[in-house]
Design a protein around this motif. Structure first.
Motif, PDB file in Angstrom:
ATOM      1  N   LEU A 103      10.835  -1.806  -1.230  1.00  0.00           N
ATOM      2  CA  LEU A 103      10.922  -0.473  -1.245  1.00  0.00           C
ATOM      3  C   LEU A 103      12.018  -0.015  -1.953  1.00  0.00           C
ATOM      4  O   LEU A 103      12.093   1.159  -2.170  1.00  0.00           O
ATOM      5  CB  LEU A 103      10.603  -0.024   0.548  1.00  0.00           C
ATOM      6  N   LEU A 104      13.233  -0.567  -1.831  1.00  0.00           N
ATOM      7  CA  LEU A 104      14.412  -0.004  -2.455  1.00  0.00           C
ATOM      8  C   LEU A 104      14.017  -0.119  -4.021  1.00  0.00           C
ATOM      9  O   LEU A 104      14.884   0.937  -4.517  1.00  0.00           O
ATOM     10  CB  LEU A 104      15.842  -0.978  -2.304  1.00  0.00           C
ATOM     11  N   SER A 105      13.300  -0.824  -4.595  1.00  0.00           N
ATOM     12  CA  SER A 105      12.959  -0.716  -5.973  1.00  0.00           C
ATOM     13  C   SER A 105      12.533   0.684  -6.296  1.00  0.00           C
ATOM     14  O   SER A 105      12.402   1.330  -7.419  1.00  0.00           O
ATOM     15  CB  SER A 105      12.189  -1.682  -6.464  1.00  0.00           C
ATOM     16  N   LEU A 106      11.739   1.400  -5.277  1.00  0.00           N
ATOM     17  CA  LEU A 106      11.052   2.639  -5.616  1.00  0.00           C
ATOM     18  C   LEU A 106      12.175   3.843  -5.936  1.00  0.00           C
ATOM     19  O   LEU A 106      11.954   4.911  -6.434  1.00  0.00           O
ATOM     20  CB  LEU A 106      10.248   3.259  -4.261  1.00  0.00           C
ATOM     21  N   LEU A 107      13.382   3.654  -5.452  1.00  0.00           N
ATOM     22  CA  LEU A 107      14.618   4.213  -6.013  1.00  0.00           C
ATOM     23  C   LEU A 107      14.921   4.042  -7.125  1.00  0.00           C
ATOM     24  O   LEU A 107      15.892   5.133  -7.804  1.00  0.00           O
ATOM     25  CB  LEU A 107      15.885   4.361  -5.004  1.00  0.00           C
ATOM     26  N   THR A 108      14.422   3.419  -8.045  1.00  0.00           N
ATOM     27  CA  THR A 108      14.973   3.101  -9.459  1.00  0.00           C
ATOM     28  C   THR A 108      13.389   3.136 -10.216  1.00  0.00           C
ATOM     29  O   THR A 108      12.598   3.697  -9.910  1.00  0.00           O
ATOM     30  CB  THR A 108      15.302   1.727  -9.608  1.00  0.00           C
ATOM     31  N   SER A 109      13.628   2.982 -11.540  1.00  0.00           N
ATOM     32  CA  SER A 109      12.677   3.049 -12.338  1.00  0.00           C
ATOM     33  C   SER A 109      11.774   1.908 -12.566  1.00  0.00           C
ATOM     34  O   SER A 109      10.879   1.772 -13.240  1.00  0.00           O
ATOM     35  CB  SER A 109      13.189   3.260 -13.768  1.00  0.00           C
ATOM     36  N   GLU A 110      12.032   0.789 -11.644  1.00  0.00           N
ATOM     37  CA  GLU A 110      11.475  -0.547 -11.681  1.00  0.00           C
ATOM     38  C   GLU A 110      10.586  -0.436 -10.298  1.00  0.00           C
ATOM     39  O   GLU A 110      11.136  -0.204  -9.240  1.00  0.00           O
ATOM     40  CB  GLU A 110      12.362  -1.675 -11.818  1.00  0.00           C
ATOM     41  N   PHE A 111       9.333  -1.166 -10.558  1.00  0.00           N
ATOM     42  CA  PHE A 111       8.416  -1.264  -9.255  1.00  0.00           C
ATOM     43  C   PHE A 111       8.278  -2.693  -9.100  1.00  0.00           C
ATOM     44  O   PHE A 111       7.868  -3.334  -9.880  1.00  0.00           O
ATOM     45  CB  PHE A 111       7.102  -0.557  -9.337  1.00  0.00           C
ATOM     46  N   VAL A 112       8.795  -3.238  -7.937  1.00  0.00           N
ATOM     47  CA  VAL A 112       9.071  -4.553  -7.478  1.00  0.00           C
ATOM     48  C   VAL A 112       7.956  -4.956  -6.482  1.00  0.00           C
ATOM     49  O   VAL A 112       8.085  -4.634  -5.386  1.00  0.00           O
ATOM     50  CB  VAL A 112      10.334  -5.006  -7.429  1.00  0.00           C
ATOM     51  N   ILE A 113       7.003  -6.074  -6.657  1.00  0.00           N
ATOM     52  CA  ILE A 113       6.245  -6.602  -5.806  1.00  0.00           C
ATOM     53  C   ILE A 113       6.842  -7.878  -5.465  1.00  0.00           C
ATOM     54  O   ILE A 113       6.832  -8.773  -6.232  1.00  0.00           O
ATOM     55  CB  ILE A 113       4.902  -6.618  -6.126  1.00  0.00           C
ATOM     56  N   ASN A 114       7.136  -7.981  -4.128  1.00  0.00           N
ATOM     57  CA  ASN A 114       7.836  -9.532  -3.853  1.00  0.00           C
ATOM     58  C   ASN A 114       6.913 -10.536  -3.775  1.00  0.00           C
ATOM     59  O   ASN A 114       7.224 -11.720  -4.245  1.00  0.00           O
ATOM     60  CB  ASN A 114       8.686  -9.316  -2.540  1.00  0.00           C
ATOM     61  N   ARG A 115       5.643 -10.334  -3.369  1.00  0.00           N
ATOM     62  CA  ARG A 115       4.631 -11.456  -3.111  1.00  0.00           C
ATOM     63  C   ARG A 115       3.292 -10.729  -2.786  1.00  0.00           C
ATOM     64  O   ARG A 115       3.130  -9.728  -2.128  1.00  0.00           O
ATOM     65  CB  ARG A 115       4.927 -11.959  -1.671  1.00  0.00           C
ATOM     66  N   ILE A 116       2.349 -11.557  -3.447  1.00  0.00           N
ATOM     67  CA  ILE A 116       0.982 -11.165  -3.187  1.00  0.00           C
ATOM     68  C   ILE A 116       0.316 -12.438  -2.671  1.00  0.00           C
ATOM     69  O   ILE A 116       0.443 -13.636  -3.585  1.00  0.00           O
ATOM     70  CB  ILE A 116       0.148 -10.780  -4.576  1.00  0.00           C
ATOM     71  N   LEU A 117      -0.166 -12.727  -1.763  1.00  0.00           N
ATOM     72  CA  LEU A 117      -0.766 -14.083  -1.356  1.00  0.00           C
ATOM     73  C   LEU A 117      -2.135 -13.741  -0.885  1.00  0.00           C
ATOM     74  O   LEU A 117      -2.770 -12.677  -0.050  1.00  0.00           O
ATOM     75  CB  LEU A 117       0.108 -14.261  -0.003  1.00  0.00           C
ATOM     76  N   LEU A 118      -3.046 -14.623  -1.327  1.00  0.00           N
ATOM     77  CA  LEU A 118      -4.407 -14.848  -0.917  1.00  0.00           C
ATOM     78  C   LEU A 118      -4.832 -16.204  -0.201  1.00  0.00           C
ATOM     79  O   LEU A 118      -4.313 -17.060  -0.689  1.00  0.00           O
ATOM     80  CB  LEU A 118      -5.213 -14.954  -2.221  1.00  0.00           C
TER      81      LEU A 118
END
Length: 367
Positions: A90-105
């Motif tokens: 969520l903190l990445s939304l304050l910057t110009s970078e969008f970060v997803i820490n993990r996607i799990l299937l």
């Protein structure tokens, strides 16, 4: 002062109540919202049994997901999964970078289907997703254009299954089970100083007797204008006569054979080198019904010669092993990695067979 304390307490309490209310409401509104958006992306019906979100933790999850297959395909579903979980930074939304820490299937089952017209459902769905995102980007939402960098720290699959269905020829069907897959640090656009940002790991089981194993690991840069990667792969106990659907156009029928394979692929700025170590145990063949108009050659030799060599001359207790390399420029339109590998494989096996036959012929002449 007492008024300020009371105001601050009311403010904090209000925030907590708002978060709790939003959290509870998400269980009712998130599920239909996700289904609706997924249907817009894939252009097929999508059902989700349950969905939830953790606002403080920056994560959401879905249970019992089902993406229906396209019209014109027989299998009812393209994808089913027990769980899909996504963790955001969520903190990445304050910057110009969008970060997803993990996607799990968890426990996903993919059905890749080729219908009677030769159309692949996966290809059509990918085109639909690409068109959808291109349309979305063309509208130029302000949020999208504020983001200049996208990062997925980890994408992983646990206990996956892939099924290939060819309705034009059922003998081509195959299944990979118990798949573990992970892709780490996928960055777009990539850091120019980080040559190989993404890491890949694949471990899959082929349901044969004995059980086959496939392992792939390495690093690559999927977004570079010139291809770069360092990939190592291996296959163990792949039974030819139980996995012949991987080679549907091969002109001989496998009656035996266990493949052990190691591949090392190195590439920098489109300059690729692939090293192969191949060993086949107890390989035997039988001839297929002749097909009019097609040459009866295998590895550049008559089919009868190849069948006689592996069934009668090559000792069954001795593995048939060989090594070969493929080197070329992926930027050269005249260079095709797959066709070059096939050609080098054929040339290598041809040389091994002819060398052994010549040696036997020389031994006979010497008596």
């Amino acid at each position: 002062m007492r008024f300020l304390k009371r105001g601050f307490f009311i403010f904090v309490l209000g925030i907590i109540v708002l978060l709790v209310a939003t959290q509870v409401a998400s269980y009712f509104f998130l599920k239909p919202l996700l289904e609706r958006q997924a249907e817009r992306i894939f252009q097929v019906p999508v059902t989700i049994e349950r969905a939830g979100v953790n606002l403080l933790g920056g994560s959401c999850w879905m249970k019992q997901i089902r993406i229906k297959n396209l019209e014109g395909f027989k299998n009812p579903d393209f994808l089913t999964a027990r769980t899909i979980a996504v963790d955001f930074n969520l903190l990445s939304l304050l910057t110009s970078e969008f970060v997803i820490n993990r996607i799990l299937l968890k426990d996903p089952e993919f059905s890749f289907e080729l219908n009677e017209k030769g159309k692949l459902n996966l290809r059509i769905l990918i085109d639909e997703v690409i068109n959808r995102f291109q349309t979305l980007y063309a509208k130029k939402p302000r949020l999208i254009h504020l983001i200049t960098r996208y990062t997925v720290e980890k994408f992983s699959v646990r206990n996956g299954k892939v099924e290939w269905i060819d309705h034009r020829n059922n003998e081509n069907n195959w299944t990979l089970k118990v798949i573990s897959f992970s892709l780490a640090r996928l960055v777009y656009p990539p850091d120019p100083e980080e040559a190989l940002p993404a890491a890949i790991y694949v471990n899959a089981t082929v349901p044969t007797v004995p059980e086959g194993k496939i392992l792939i690991l390495g690093r690559f840069n999927p977004f570079a204008s010139k291809k770069s990667f360092d990939i190592t792969g291996s296959a163990k106990n792949l039974i030819f006569n139980q996995s012949s659907d991987f080679l549907p156009d091969f002109p001989l029928r496998f009656m035996g054979g266990i493949l052990q394979l190691k591949v090392k692929a190195l590439c920098h700025d489109n300059q690729v080198e692939m090293y192969h170590q191949v060993r086949v145990d107890r390989l035997k063949f039988a001839t297929k019904d002749s097909i009019e108009g097609k040459p009866h050659l295998v590895f550049g030799l008559p089919v009868e010669t190849v069948v006689h060599f592996f069934n009668d001359i090559q000792p069954q207790a001795e593995p048939f092993g060989f090594n070969f390399d493929v080197i070329g420029d992926l930027g050269d339109p005249k260079f095709n990695l797959w066709s070059q590998t096939q050609q080098k494989l054929q040339t290598t096996i041809y040389g091994r067979i002819m060398g052994r036959l010549k040696l036997l012929q020389d031994n006979v002449k010497s008596f």
